[in-house]
Design an enzyme around this catalytic site. Structure first.
Site, PDB file in Angstrom:
ATOM      1  CG  ASP A  11      10.352  -8.660  14.457  1.00 37.39           C
ATOM      2  OD1 ASP A  11      10.468  -7.461  13.645  1.00 37.39           O
ATOM      3  OD2 ASP A  11       9.804  -8.600  15.436  1.00 37.39           O
ATOM      4  CB  SER A  12      12.964  -4.824  15.818  1.00 37.44           C
ATOM      5  OG  SER A  12      11.453  -5.175  16.007  1.00 37.44           O
ATOM      6  CB  CYS A  74      10.956  -6.634  10.884  1.00 38.80           C
ATOM      7  SG  CYS A  74      11.247  -5.055  11.350  1.00 38.80           S
ATOM      8  CD  GLU A 159       9.504  -6.297  21.492  1.00 42.04           C
ATOM      9  OE1 GLU A 159      10.718  -6.585  22.297  1.00 42.04           O
ATOM     10  OE2 GLU A 159       9.190  -6.973  20.571  1.00 42.04           O
ATOM     11  CB  CYS A 193       3.663  -3.511  12.512  1.00 40.78           C
ATOM     12  SG  CYS A 193       4.697  -3.969  14.077  1.00 40.78           S
ATOM     13  CG  HIS A 195       5.810  -6.417  17.343  1.00 34.25           C
ATOM     14  ND1 HIS A 195       6.756  -6.337  16.491  1.00 34.25           N
ATOM     15  CD2 HIS A 195       6.494  -6.414  18.759  1.00 34.25           C
ATOM     16  CE1 HIS A 195       7.961  -6.383  17.330  1.00 34.25           C
ATOM     17  NE2 HIS A 195       7.752  -6.336  18.388  1.00 34.25           N
TER      18      HIS A 195
HETATM   19  N1  DGL Z   1       7.531  -6.200  13.978  1.00 33.38           N
HETATM   20  C1  DGL Z   1       8.211  -4.959  13.255  1.00 33.38           C
HETATM   21  C2  DGL Z   1       7.560  -4.590  12.176  1.00 33.38           C
HETATM   22  O1  DGL Z   1       6.827  -5.413  11.374  1.00 33.38           O
HETATM   23  C3  DGL Z   1       8.309  -3.960  14.405  1.00 33.38           C
HETATM   24  C4  DGL Z   1       9.093  -2.889  14.708  1.00 33.38           C
HETATM   25  C5  DGL Z   1       9.585  -2.115  15.655  1.00 33.38           C
HETATM   26  O2  DGL Z   1      10.595  -2.769  16.273  1.00 33.38           O
HETATM   27  O3  DGL Z   1       9.375  -1.204  15.739  1.00 33.38           O
HETATM   28  O4  DGL Z   1       7.625  -3.465  11.751  1.00 33.38           O
END
Ligand code: DGL
Length: 275
Positions: A11-12, A74, A159, A193, A195
């Protein structure tokens, strides 16, 4: 047969840990390697080209570390990079390895959940503007009407550990009200998402009765269980030692602190660079 491969989860940032949690519950015997590109998060506001380049760097690194199978946990990377990696890069760099995303397993489950067949998708700018959910839902369930809502502040709130703060209420309320006004027949909202599950306590406060909040984790995990059953050749290459390694591109201390909130346990993490 060399069964020394890990399942890589990418993931990011921290969001993929919500998916990792569910996968590990469903498949506790497997060995995992989690990579969060926290130093370059969020991805949601970045262009296709950049998300693709960063995601490919992460996949290559996970392959180098011994992953046979990588899950892009992600939505933004799944929307913007998965197809190109599967079709163009994998045949060249690692024809025997696989990369899977989170959008397809989510979409497959949605028809059984929505009664009104009006579905809302909450995601990053990148996921919503890619129209990936709209396109995938139309392919499988042409009768479903989909409305997307980009929530650009939600990932930074998570985050930066601000997801429980009073300030988060404003941004949560704003987007929930906006999408429900855009289509009042919506009965199911997809948290598109990884997150966003951290914001659930806030989100439910703004939901009218009768609206189902759809979390992806369990569906992604179930789909992976099914994938491994259908692909014994991949399953036999995966190590079953029940271990988890974590890597981040940010500082180890920050990852350790925040990851422990997601995982409810403290973790050891290695700092790496990508690119
Ligand atoms: N968890 C990522 C997603 O599902 C997040 C993205 C981000 O870094 O903006 O899209």
């Amino acid at each position: 047969m060399d069964s020394s491969g890990f399942i890589g989860i990418f993931d990011s940032g921290y969001g993929g840990l919500t998916i990792f949690n569910k996968i590990r519950q469903a498949l506790p015997l497997y060995s995992y390697l989690y990579l969060g590109d926290n130093a370059r998060a969020p991805y949601g506001t970045r262009s296709f080209e950049v998300v693709y380049r960063f995601t490919l760097q992460a996949v290559r690194r996970l392959f180098c570390e011994g992953c046979q199978l990588v899950i892009l946990a992600c939505n933004t990377a799944s929307a913007k990079a998965l197809r190109t990696i599967q079709q163009k890069d994998l045949p060249e760099i690692a024809p025997m390895r696989r990369v899977l995303g989170v959008i397809r397993p989510t979409v497959e489950a949605i028809d059984a959940i929505s009664r009104s067949k009006h579905v809302g998708v909450l995601g990053t700018n990148g996921t919503i503007s890619s129209e990936s959910y709209n396109i995938e839902i139309k392919k499988l369930f042409p009768h479903i009407i989909t409305t997307g809502e980009a929530c650009p502040m939600w990932v930074p709130l998570v985050e930066n550990n601000e997801f429980a703060s009073p300030g988060a209420d404003y941004f949560v309320g704003k987007h929930i009200n906006h999408i429900l006004a855009a289509d009042p027949l919506i009965d199911t909202l997809i948290l598109a998402c990884t997150h966003y599950p951290l914001l659930i306590d806030k989100i439910v406060r703004y939901l009218p009765v009768g609206i189902t909040l759809f979390e992806q984790g369990e569906h992604v995990a179930r789909s992976l269980v099914d994938y491994l059953r259908r692909h014994p050749e991949m399953d036999s290459r995966l190590e079953k030692q029940g271990t988890c390694r974590f890597m981040t591109t940010e500082s180890r201390d920050k990852f350790t602190e925040t990851a422990s909130i997601f995982l409810n346990q403290s973790v050891e993490v290695e700092q790496i660079t990508l690119g």
